[in-house]
Design an enzyme around this catalytic site. Structure first.
Site, PDB file in Angstrom:
ATOM      1  N   LEU A 248       0.658  -0.836   0.151  1.00 53.06           N
ATOM      2  CA  LEU A 248      -0.049   0.014  -0.363  1.00 53.06           C
ATOM      3  C   LEU A 248       0.757   1.383  -0.492  1.00 53.06           C
ATOM      4  O   LEU A 248       1.990   1.395   0.751  1.00 53.06           O
ATOM      5  CB  LEU A 248      -0.782   0.349   1.004  1.00 53.06           C
ATOM      6  CG  LEU A 248      -2.213  -1.176   1.759  1.00 53.06           C
ATOM      7  CD1 LEU A 248      -2.328  -1.592   2.955  1.00 53.06           C
ATOM      8  CD2 LEU A 248      -2.870  -1.134   0.903  1.00 53.06           C
TER       9      LEU A 248
ATOM     10  N   LYS B 155      -4.373  -1.697  10.153  1.00 53.22           N
ATOM     11  CA  LYS B 155      -3.347  -1.901  10.151  1.00 53.22           C
ATOM     12  C   LYS B 155      -2.967  -2.238  10.885  1.00 53.22           C
ATOM     13  O   LYS B 155      -2.454  -2.372  11.568  1.00 53.22           O
ATOM     14  CB  LYS B 155      -2.261  -0.750   9.155  1.00 53.22           C
ATOM     15  CG  LYS B 155      -1.061  -1.817   8.474  1.00 53.22           C
ATOM     16  CD  LYS B 155      -0.800  -0.389   6.976  1.00 53.22           C
ATOM     17  CE  LYS B 155      -0.098  -1.021   6.153  1.00 53.22           C
ATOM     18  NZ  LYS B 155       0.967  -1.967   6.907  1.00 53.22           N
TER      19      LYS B 155
HETATM   20  S1  IVH Z   1      -4.889  -4.065   1.992  1.00 50.72           S
HETATM   21  C1  IVH Z   1      -3.885  -4.638  -2.363  1.00 50.72           C
HETATM   22  N1  IVH Z   1      -5.562  -4.002   4.924  1.00 50.72           N
HETATM   23  O1  IVH Z   1       0.418  -3.410   4.489  1.00 50.72           O
HETATM   24  C2  IVH Z   1      -3.688  -3.897  -1.387  1.00 50.72           C
HETATM   25  N2  IVH Z   1      -3.524  -4.431   4.021  1.00 50.72           N
HETATM   26  O2  IVH Z   1       1.563  -1.051   3.389  1.00 50.72           O
HETATM   27  C3  IVH Z   1      -4.100  -5.461   0.282  1.00 50.72           C
HETATM   28  N3  IVH Z   1      -1.746  -5.083   5.624  1.00 50.72           N
HETATM   29  O3  IVH Z   1       1.195  -5.845   2.173  1.00 50.72           O
HETATM   30  C4  IVH Z   1      -3.476  -5.206   1.339  1.00 50.72           C
HETATM   31  N4  IVH Z   1      -3.479  -4.340   7.589  1.00 50.72           N
HETATM   32  O4  IVH Z   1       0.206  -6.755   4.551  1.00 50.72           O
HETATM   33  C5  IVH Z   1      -4.494  -4.394   3.823  1.00 50.72           C
HETATM   34  N5  IVH Z   1      -6.553  -3.876   6.988  1.00 50.72           N
HETATM   35  C6  IVH Z   1      -5.398  -4.344   5.858  1.00 50.72           C
HETATM   36  C7  IVH Z   1      -3.987  -4.372   6.271  1.00 50.72           C
HETATM   37  C8  IVH Z   1      -3.319  -4.604   5.142  1.00 50.72           C
HETATM   38  C9  IVH Z   1      -2.120  -4.204   7.426  1.00 50.72           C
HETATM   39  C10 IVH Z   1      -1.002  -5.232   5.183  1.00 50.72           C
HETATM   40  C11 IVH Z   1      -0.636  -5.595   4.415  1.00 50.72           C
HETATM   41  C12 IVH Z   1       0.048  -4.942   3.411  1.00 50.72           C
HETATM   42  C13 IVH Z   1       0.859  -3.988   3.574  1.00 50.72           C
HETATM   43  C14 IVH Z   1       1.090  -3.061   2.668  1.00 50.72           C
END
Ligand code: IVH
Length: 704
Positions: A95, A130
């Site tokens: 992200l 997150k």
């Molecule tokens: S969405 C296409 N939602 O953060 C994007 N990611 O910095 C899909 N992560 O690789 C990710 N909590 O490992 C999403 N609620 C959340 C999340 C989350 C942790 C992590 C994930 C991602 C990373 C990006």
């Protein structure tokens, strides 16, 4: 008398050397195990390198003290014969980040502008914590869990199915799921489980984990699933990969659907309508942070409507429809013990602060980046003051902060604690690794070593880049191994990698820590990578200004190595059709183009590149799987588009395999001209180029 004195001095030296050899050997052996076998590096790469270089020096001075088992004889640890690899059916992306409210309003503005929505039009987002763990993709076929894979480089991860099956939150079977369903989410460890695990580690004299994230990663990536089973891991689902039928129409409903299927989803997820709502939810989650019982490091915002998510699509590694709003970084005060200079693959001199180790947000920090000369002096790239203009000096008490996974930085300096003898830092004007001049060009903040390939630091960094994940990614040949082979004189340039077996097979097989099996595996892994995609090759060359995204653009636009190489080698900077084609690629600017052309026209560089290429089998860009009428076509947009925005039209065309250019030439295949189109439409008409209006364009790409 003089002889006795000389001998006494030598004895003293030998005794001290012996003690230091033992100390360095211990340090390096522990570091090798931590890095290669436990996935938990204890010291930084720089500290490792420093210790190894020191040991090599002492052993050279006192050869009799050198043991045959010395870590200087080993090339890293034996590559772990770990997990099999898994190609993700849909890439696992990361992200983009927001750090302050302005970044969040910009995110909303960017989305509205891409979609052509006004400020008043309704746009719904979700906001959710997150989770600070590691992402995992679970593949269900006919409702049965068939595979679990880590993210890896996003395209290929590790197969950890057996381990995932031991996690209670992960259902083995589902009821009522689409035939194919990939559920994605985060594996994490709660605070309580983390403390209990570390207690057990201490009791059994094992090293405790630095934080719950490391503990979760170390536990999931265990070769023995029984160990994973004994470690209490949890899982939150928040996204999906391949699905044979849509889960729902919105993010919110899709998450509810995952909940109904038996997954844990985060209860703090909320729907929001405006950036102000998002920020309120951020504040709410931050307030709850300490009581959650697990680590989170920010709040993720996502566009709720899944059709809009599809329209928004992705940049090279991040979605346009989501962003991670990070919590403010934690800080700590410590002393700056030294400033060291590292030399990168393009010769850039990067100053690094060596700090008295201090814990920041659960992680021990002993280095921080100092960027460049101006940053140390207290100025940013535009000449404006940072830290109120305070410079940074060795001996200073400095405030360090960590924002996410990035290298720690220095936020402030306490001038009241500055030692009287602290001097302004004199930025070196010669390369500390090869003594060549280090020049700072006008308008550039960076000093660069002019040594090129005679500079060992540049050579090593180029090699490390060449074998890195997005480049050749050769199993068993990581940064540590190429460096060790470089020190032995076996690999000086990328070509030598492909001559390793021919030139050094017996010696490598006999090398301590390798043996027949791992050597055979390494030679095989190198052979396998003789066949490489064009974009990986371009990226691997480590050309200045050409990252993975640009390498992909160049590969798609030229299609084959021959076409790419001919075009770049024959282009004239600033003029002519080859130059114009190069800079008309959307995403290639003059700076990158100049750097490419300059490099390819240097005899030494281009000879080395040609030699390398002669050893490879470069995979041309395959025609897109979907037969799209615009695949490989050069399209140009001009005038006003009324049904989509220019940004969306361009992203869509590229997703369908077209090359979007900014100017009309005889290479243009289609011009899409909206109202107000001027000179481009005229030129296209003169050249007899197919011209469509927006409706014509939309009907051409309909159903694709
Ligand atoms: S969405 C296409 N939602 O953060 C994007 N990611 O910095 C899909 N992560 O690789 C990710 N909590 O490992 C999403 N609620 C959340 C999340 C989350 C942790 C992590 C994930 C991602 C990373 C990006």
């Amino acid at each position: 008398m003089a002889e006795m004195k000389q001998k006494a001095v030598e004895d003293l030296g030998r005794a001290a050397a012996s003690v230091e050899i033992r100390h360095l050997t211990d340090l390096l052996e522990r570091a090798n195990i931590a890095y290669h076998q436990n996935d938990a590096p204890e010291i930084s790469d720089e500290e490792y390198d420093l210790a190894k270089r020191r040991l090599i020096q002492i052993e050279a001075l006192f050869p009799k003290l050198k043991k045959t088992t010395s870590p200087t004889e080993k090339v890293g640890a034996i590559p772990r014969e770990g997990f099999s690899k898994v190609s993700h059916a849909v890439r696992m992306l990361s992200l983009g980040n927001a750090f302050d409210p302005e970044d969040v309003t910009d995110f909303d503005k960017r989305i509205r502008s891409f979609l052509g929505k006004g400020q008043k039009d309704e746009l719904i987002y979700t906001a959710e914590p997150k989770i600070d763990g590691l992402s995992l993709s679970l593949r269900y076929e006919n409702s049965i869990l068939v595979q679990a894979a880590t993210r890896g480089d996003g395209g290929v991860g590790e197969n950890v199915t057996k381990n995932a099956l031991t996690i209670k939150d992960i259902p083995r079977n589902l009821t009522g799921a689409p035939e194919i369903l990939e559920v994605r989410g985060e594996v994490y460890m709660s605070h309580a489980d983390f403390s209990a695990l570390n207690q057990r580690q201490r009791e059994s004299n094992a090293k405790p984990f630095a934080n719950p994230r490391n503990a979760a990663a170390g536990s999931l990536r265990q070769l023995d699933p029984n160990i994973t089973a004994a470690r209490p891991l949890k899982f939150f689902a928040y996204a999906w990969g391949e699905v044979s039928a849509p889960l729902a129409a919105t993010q919110w409903e899709a998450i509810q659907r995952l909940k109904e299927l038996g997954f844990q989803v985060n209860p703090l997820t909320k729907r929001c309508k405006t950036p102000a709502d998002l920020l309120a939810q951020y504040a709410q989650i931050e307030t709850n942070r300490a009581d959650l019982g697990y680590d989170i490091d920010g709040v993720v915002y996502k566009v709720d409507d899944l059709d809009l998510q599809t329209r928004l699509g992705f940049r090279s590694t991040t979605p346009r429809w989501a962003i991670a709003h990070k919590f403010t970084a934690e800080t700590a005060w410590t002393h700056l013990e030294a400033i060291e200079i590292q030399v990168g693959r393009t010769g850039a001199l990067s100053p690094v602060a060596r700090l008295q180790p201090v814990t920041v947000g659960g992680v021990v920090v002993s280095n921080a980046t100092l960027h460049n000369e101006d940053y140390i002096k207290g100025f940013d790239s535009k000449g404006a003051q940072i830290r109120d203009g305070k410079d940074i000096r060795v001996g200073d008490l400095v405030q360090v902060y960590r924002a996410g996974d990035v290298i720690p930085k220095i936020k402030d300096v306490d001038l009241s604690k500055r030692p009287d003898n602290a001097e302004p830092y004199p930025f070196p004007t010669t390369c500390p690794k090869c003594n060549s001049d280090a020049l700072r060009e006008k308008g550039d903040a960076v000093h660069r070593c002019t040594g090129g390939m005679i500079c060992p630091a540049q050579a090593i960094e180029k090699l490390k880049h060449f074998v890195s994940r997005g480049a050749f990614d050769i199993d068993g040949l990581g940064a540590k191994q190429v460096e060790a082979f470089y020190q032995k004189g076996w690999i000086k340039t990328p070509v030598d990698i492909f001559l390793l077996q021919e030139n050094h097979e017996p010696a490598l097989r006999a090398l301590d820590g390798w043996g027949d099996k791992s050597a055979t595996n390494l030679f095989q892994a190198i052979e396998n990578k003789r066949s490489i995609s064009l974009s990986r090759l371009i990226f691997a060359l480590g050309l200045r200004h050409v990252g993975a995204g640009s390498a992909g653009l160049l590969a798609r636009n030229y299609g084959s190595w021959i076409k790419f190489q001919r075009a770049i080698s024959n282009a004239k900077i600033g003029e002519g059709p080859l130059w114009n084609t190069l800079i008309s690629i959307d995403g290639v600017g003059e700076v990158m183009a100049t750097s490419l052309v300059t490099t390819f026209q240097q005899t030494a560089e281009s000879t080395a590149i040609n030699h390398l290429v002669s050893m490879l089998n470069i995979k041309e860009i395959a025609a897109p799987a979907v037969t799209s009428p615009i695949a490989d076509k050069v399209v140009v947009f001009t005038g006003k588009l009324e049904k989509t925005t220019r940004a969306e039209a361009k992203a869509r065309a590229e997703a369908l395999g077209a090359k979007v250019s900014g100017s009309v030439s005889k290479n243009t295949d289609i011009l899409i001209a909206g109202p107000g189109a001027g000179s481009k439409a005229k030129k296209a008409a003169e050249l007899g180029i197919k011209t469509l209006d927006e409706d014509g364009w939309l009907s051409l790409i309909k159903n694709l």
